[in-house]
Structures are given as structure tokens and as C-alpha cells.
Design a protein around this motif. Structure first.
Motif, PDB file in Angstrom:
ATOM      1  N   ARG A  71       9.367   9.421  -8.273  1.00 42.36           N
ATOM      2  CA  ARG A  71       8.379   9.420  -9.171  1.00 42.36           C
ATOM      3  C   ARG A  71       9.091   8.790 -10.802  1.00 42.36           C
ATOM      4  N   ARG A  72      10.518   9.362 -10.857  1.00 50.20           N
ATOM      5  CA  ARG A  72      11.065   8.970 -12.029  1.00 50.20           C
ATOM      6  C   ARG A  72      11.931   7.498 -12.767  1.00 50.20           C
ATOM      7  N   VAL A 115      -1.954   8.431 -10.543  1.00 50.53           N
ATOM      8  CA  VAL A 115      -1.492   9.482 -11.118  1.00 50.53           C
ATOM      9  C   VAL A 115      -0.956  10.570  -9.815  1.00 50.53           C
ATOM     10  N   ALA A 116      -2.348  10.870  -8.995  1.00 50.37           N
ATOM     11  CA  ALA A 116      -2.299  11.403  -8.132  1.00 50.37           C
ATOM     12  C   ALA A 116      -1.298  11.681  -6.371  1.00 50.37           C
ATOM     13  N   ALA A 117      -1.550  10.179  -6.607  1.00 51.90           N
ATOM     14  CA  ALA A 117      -0.156  10.074  -5.785  1.00 51.90           C
ATOM     15  C   ALA A 117       1.238  10.119  -6.131  1.00 51.90           C
ATOM     16  N   LEU A 118       1.530  10.292  -7.116  1.00 48.25           N
ATOM     17  CA  LEU A 118       2.961  10.400  -8.447  1.00 48.25           C
ATOM     18  C   LEU A 118       3.021  11.361  -7.835  1.00 48.25           C
ATOM     19  N   ARG A 119       1.392  12.417  -8.021  1.00 49.97           N
ATOM     20  CA  ARG A 119       2.242  13.966  -7.901  1.00 49.97           C
ATOM     21  C   ARG A 119       3.223  14.583  -6.976  1.00 49.97           C
ATOM     22  N   LYS A 120       2.172  13.607  -5.636  1.00 53.38           N
ATOM     23  CA  LYS A 120       2.270  13.890  -4.081  1.00 53.38           C
ATOM     24  C   LYS A 120       4.428  13.761  -4.140  1.00 53.38           C
ATOM     25  N   ARG A 140      12.127   3.922  -1.555  1.00 53.21           N
ATOM     26  CA  ARG A 140      11.775   5.162  -0.770  1.00 53.21           C
ATOM     27  C   ARG A 140       9.695   5.696  -1.452  1.00 53.21           C
ATOM     28  N   GLY A 141      10.000   4.952  -2.488  1.00 52.55           N
ATOM     29  CA  GLY A 141       9.333   6.283  -3.509  1.00 52.55           C
ATOM     30  C   GLY A 141       8.285   5.062  -3.787  1.00 52.55           C
ATOM     31  N   ARG A 142       8.077   2.981  -3.597  1.00 47.30           N
ATOM     32  CA  ARG A 142       7.105   2.730  -3.085  1.00 47.30           C
ATOM     33  C   ARG A 142       6.761   3.996  -1.665  1.00 47.30           C
ATOM     34  N   ARG A 143       6.816   3.279  -0.829  1.00 43.64           N
ATOM     35  CA  ARG A 143       6.198   3.646   0.391  1.00 43.64           C
ATOM     36  C   ARG A 143       5.816   5.376   0.898  1.00 43.64           C
ATOM     37  N   LEU A 194       4.152   6.688  -2.360  1.00 38.77           N
ATOM     38  CA  LEU A 194       2.879   6.128  -2.686  1.00 38.77           C
ATOM     39  C   LEU A 194       2.295   5.601  -1.818  1.00 38.77           C
ATOM     40  N   ALA A 195       2.809   3.891  -0.782  1.00 38.66           N
ATOM     41  CA  ALA A 195       1.948   3.115  -0.124  1.00 38.66           C
ATOM     42  C   ALA A 195       1.006   4.462   1.076  1.00 38.66           C
ATOM     43  N   ALA A 196       2.315   5.718   0.919  1.00 39.50           N
ATOM     44  CA  ALA A 196       1.314   6.608   1.847  1.00 39.50           C
ATOM     45  C   ALA A 196       0.084   7.038   1.333  1.00 39.50           C
ATOM     46  N   HIS A 197      -0.126   7.086   0.197  1.00 33.16           N
ATOM     47  CA  HIS A 197      -1.118   8.016  -0.849  1.00 33.16           C
ATOM     48  C   HIS A 197      -2.188   7.300  -0.958  1.00 33.16           C
ATOM     49  N   LEU A 198      -2.260   6.765  -1.601  1.00 27.20           N
ATOM     50  CA  LEU A 198      -3.044   5.024  -1.687  1.00 27.20           C
ATOM     51  C   LEU A 198      -3.445   4.680  -1.045  1.00 27.20           C
ATOM     52  N   THR A 199      -5.119   4.720  -0.809  1.00 24.14           N
ATOM     53  CA  THR A 199      -5.976   3.950   0.049  1.00 24.14           C
ATOM     54  C   THR A 199      -5.892   2.482   0.068  1.00 24.14           C
ATOM     55  N   ASP A 200      -6.205   1.029   0.991  1.00 28.50           N
ATOM     56  CA  ASP A 200      -6.584   0.284   0.653  1.00 28.50           C
ATOM     57  C   ASP A 200      -7.415  -0.087  -0.515  1.00 28.50           C
ATOM     58  N   SER A 201      -8.136   0.776  -0.875  1.00 27.24           N
ATOM     59  CA  SER A 201      -9.395   0.566  -2.181  1.00 27.24           C
ATOM     60  C   SER A 201      -8.156   0.839  -3.856  1.00 27.24           C
TER      61      SER A 201
END
Length: 170
Positions: free
Chosen positions: A113-114, A102-107, A146-149, A151-158
Motif C-alpha cells: 500500500r505504501r 481507498v477501500a481496495a488499498l485497505r485490503k 504485487r500491490g497492483r495485482r 488491488l486488481a483483485a479487489h477492484l471490479t471492471d467498473s
């Protein structure tokens, strides 16, 4: 037949004052606007009788206030009914993955996001997203990538993107 000019003059002379008064009484301009509009509509429908009152403005003010109170009571009753209906339901606590997603989606941008939510959370395919939103299928596909990329930038490996739903591509 109604005396349109008489009502128009009454409305022009009193509506701003009544709105201000009801706003102060109920504490919300939006709720006051709805209530005052309803009161003037009722006055218009009964204008031949109300125009003969000693103080038609007082009648409108009283109707507007009662309308606002009635609306408030209905909202409170709906809230109480909702609480009664949901008291027995158990809601699981949010897990860290959910919070991270959710935090990553907000960014990420709203359009991306939609389509990410519709595709990965709601389980819709590209064609279904196109049908529901009117966004061209090619654009949906681009925004998903683009959204997946993003999101990946905002999510860590864990962090994971496990929604508990089967992933469906086109």
C-alpha cells in the motif's frame, strides 16, 4: 546544591497519587502524564524553595492541572484557528472511484500500500521511493507489481485507478 535524595523521596512518595488525581481531573492518562512530568520538572528546578512549602505535593498538583488546562486550551485554539482558515475552502465530494480505491488499498498489505500510494498518488519514481524510504529499488518494484495485482483483485471492471496524475515508471 539540590537535595537529590529529598526530591527523589518526594517524587517516589507522591508521583503515582498525583498522576492518578490529574488523570481523573482531565480525563486522559496521556495528557495527565505529560502535565505531571512537566510539573515535577518545574518542582525539581525550584526544589530548594518548593521543599520548604507546607505541602509541596499540592504545588505540583496545581502546576500539573494548570499545565493540562493550558495544553487543552492551546489545542482548542489551534482547532478554532484551523476552522477559521478553512471555512472558505470548498472541498469536492468524494467520487465513487476514490472510495473504491481507498477501500481496495485497505485490503492489501501495508508495505505494498505504501509504495502504491507513493508511486501512483504522490507520483514518485522507484528511485525516489527508495531514497525516501530506504527500501531497496528491487523490493519497491516487486511490491509495486504485487500491490497492483492485489488491488486488481479487489477492484471490479467498473472501478478505475485514475488518480488524475501522469503515470511514471522508473
Amino acid at each position: 546544591m539540590r537535595d537529590t535524595e529529598d526530591f527523589d523521596a518526594f517524587y517516589a512518595m507522591s508521583s503515582r497519587r498525583v498522576l492518578a488525581q490529574i488523570t481523573m481531573m482531565v480525563g486522559s492518562r496521556a495528557e495527565a502524564e505529560d502535565a505531571v512530568s512537566e510539573a515535577y520538572l518545574r518542582a525539581w528546578n525550584r526544589w530548594s524553595k518548593i521543599s520548604e512549602y507546607e505541602n509541596p505535593e499540592a504545588w505540583v498538583r496545581q502546576v500539573a492541572y494548570r499545565q493540562a488546562v493550558s495544553t487543552w486550551r492551546k489545542a482548542v485554539n489551534r482547532l478554532h484557528a484551523h476552522r477559521r482558515a478553512t471555512t472558505d475552502q470548498r472541498v469536492d465530494a468524494l467520487n465513487p472511484d476514490h472510495v473504491a480505491i481507498v477501500a481496495a488499498l485497505r485490503k492489501i498489505p501495508a508495505d505494498q500500500r505504501r509504495v502504491i500510494v507513493l508511486h501512483h498518488i504522490a507520483g514518485l519514481g522507484v528511485a525516489e521511493i527508495h531514497q525516501e524510504t530506504g527500501i531497496p529499488a528491487g523490493t519497491v518494484t516487486t511490491w509495486l507489481a504485487r500491490g497492483r495485482r492485489a488491488l486488481a483483485a479487489h477492484l471490479t471492471d467498473s472501478d478505475t485507478l485514475d488518480t488524475g496524475r501522469e503515470h511514471r515508471d522508473v
